[in-house]
Design an enzyme around this catalytic site. Structure first.
Site, PDB file in Angstrom:
ATOM      1  N   GLY A 144      56.681  59.078   1.507  1.00 16.43           N
ATOM      2  CA  GLY A 144      58.011  59.409   2.048  1.00 16.43           C
ATOM      3  C   GLY A 144      58.733  58.195   2.619  1.00 16.43           C
TER       4      GLY A 144
ATOM      5  N   ARG B  76      45.328  59.064  -2.677  1.00 17.24           N
ATOM      6  CA  ARG B  76      46.640  59.124  -2.024  1.00 17.24           C
ATOM      7  C   ARG B  76      47.638  58.200  -2.739  1.00 17.24           C
ATOM      8  NH1 ARG B  76      47.412  60.816   3.288  1.00 17.24           N
ATOM      9  NH2 ARG B  76      48.402  58.866   3.910  1.00 17.24           N
TER      10      ARG B  76
ATOM     11  N   CYS C 218      51.942  59.734  13.925  1.00 17.76           N
ATOM     12  CA  CYS C 218      52.486  61.084  14.170  1.00 17.76           C
ATOM     13  C   CYS C 218      51.598  61.771  15.215  1.00 17.76           C
ATOM     14  CB  CYS C 218      52.624  61.881  12.884  1.00 17.76           C
ATOM     15  SG  CYS C 218      51.199  61.830  11.815  1.00 17.76           S
TER      16      CYS C 218
ATOM     17  N   ASP D  98      42.158  47.656   1.249  1.00 15.21           N
ATOM     18  CA  ASP D  98      41.950  47.980   2.661  1.00 15.21           C
ATOM     19  C   ASP D  98      43.006  47.192   3.430  1.00 15.21           C
ATOM     20  OD1 ASP D  98      41.154  48.097   5.339  1.00 15.21           O
ATOM     21  OD2 ASP D  98      39.031  48.232   4.810  1.00 15.21           O
ATOM     22  N   GLY D  99      43.929  47.910   4.063  1.00 15.33           N
ATOM     23  CA  GLY D  99      45.042  47.268   4.769  1.00 15.33           C
ATOM     24  C   GLY D  99      44.597  46.247   5.803  1.00 15.33           C
TER      25      GLY D  99
END
Length: 376
Positions: free
Chosen positions: A181, A204, A303, A230-231
């Site tokens: 998004g 994902r 979130c 892997d971020g």
């Protein structure tokens, strides 16, 4: 021996939140709790790549408004009213005290005016129904080329993207991009020089590809580089290369945790994973900082309502950047977002760093925490 009945993960989550958030939010917690347990409100992010011209007209007939473009107009109207009130004050109030108050107010206004207009990308359009209106949007529809006309999302999820304030030709990294998004919203700004969208989860990332195919024409899709790294390693892979970095980290996803059993982080088998979240979040934020050019900006978002996943991660990252990497970080003031978007969202006024959108029955968006950092 009788087996101990399994307590649903949703109930464990709610119990955990009752214990911690009642201390943090005090009198606000009962209404936030009700909001979390009730149906979430959505916004319709207009797809600028779709050729459906009448969709905005259709939404306006339903009494939905584009909260992004409406906000600066309302803020300017408010400022004009305030200005008129001050002018009246000056003519009526000749005392030195009156003049001093007015001067102070003018300084405040001067400080808040530039960001009110500067931080909003006018190309991004997201329609929401008014406070208290619980009408639902129809499902998105394809145009003649098969591109969907809008993307339904928690409208508060757009705030980190707006805070990032992408400028023409910026190199942008969305470090934890799936399901997509915010990546889509970044593309709607129409100004990314290059967009890298990464997510550690291959499944994902497939969802991210699906969203890009459903909303974005091929020639634009080809300018987005999608990876599944892997971020946490990104700073070593491509250090100091991006003007803007969005770090929307995995978190306790508070609304999901009290509503859905599936993939719930409060499942007993995931206790260790949940406890390690702040460490993971810090590592991802540090990777985002290291991936940014000097003078570049990072927006961190979750979130969750949890200060342990929000302000504490920011504070620790600023400290680690300074002590371990000799990088000076400035936490940017985003309080003008509260002024701009107070008609659409309920903000928590006691956030030490960054901004926090609270769920509320009349405006049931969020939770959404976001904080902006500048690498000096």
């Amino acid at each position: 021996a009788a087996t101990v009945p399994r307590i649903p993960s949703t109930r464990l989550a709610l119990h955990h939140f009752d214990m911690s958030y009642s201390l943090q939010l005090k009198d606000l917690w009962p209404s936030v709790r009700v909001g979390l347990l009730c149906e979430q409100k959505y916004g319709a992010l207009i797809n600028n790549f779709s050729s459906v011209d009448d969709v905005t007209q259709e939404l306006e007939l339903l009494n939905a408004t584009d909260f992004v473009s409406e906000a600066p107009k309302k803020a300017q109207q408010g400022a004009a009213v305030e200005e008129a009130g001050r002018a009246e004050n000056v003519s009526l109030e000749g005392s030195g005290e009156g003049r001093m108050v007015m001067q102070g107010e003018m300084v405040t206004q001067a400080e808040t005016s530039p960001p009110l207009c500067a931080s909003i990308s006018s190309k991004i359009k997201c329609y929401t129904f008014p406070r208290g209106d619980i009408m639902r949007f129809r499902p998105a529809r394809p145009d003649a080329l098969g591109l969907l006309d809008y993307y339904l999302m928690d409208a508060a999820s757009l705030l980190p993207v707006l805070a990032l304030n992408v400028q023409p030709d910026d190199f942008v990294l969305d470090l934890c991009a799936a399901p997509g998004g915010k990546t889509l919203a970044l593309l709607q700004s129409g100004v990314c020089g290059h967009l890298a969208a990464n997510d550690v989860s291959i499944s994902r990332t497939k969802r991210l590809y699906q969203i890009l195919r459903s909303y974005v024409p091929k020639e634009i899709r080809e300018t987005v580089s999608v990876t599944s790294c892997d971020g946490r390693d990104w700073g070593q892979l491509e250090g100091g290369t991006f003007h803007k970095v969005l770090v929307d980290v995995p978190c306790t996803t508070d609304r999901h945790s009290v509503m859905e059993e599936e993939n719930n982080i409060f499942h007993r088998r995931r206790t260790k994973e949940r406890q390690m979240l702040p460490m993971l979040q810090l590592q991802l934020l540090m990777a985002g900082i290291l991936a940014t050019k000097p003078g570049g900006e990072v927006v961190y978002s979750t979130c969750s309502l949890s200060p342990l996943q929000n302000e504490y991660v920011i504070e620790r990252a600023v400290e680690v950047a300074e002590t371990q990497f000799n990088i000076s970080i400035q936490v940017e003031d985003l309080s003008h977002f509260r002024t701009l978007f107070q008609d659409t969202f309920s903000f928590f006024s006691n956030c030490r760093l960054g901004e926090l959108v609270l769920p509320h029955l009349t405006a049931n968006f969020g939770p959404m925490y976001f904080c902006k950092l500048r690498r000096m």
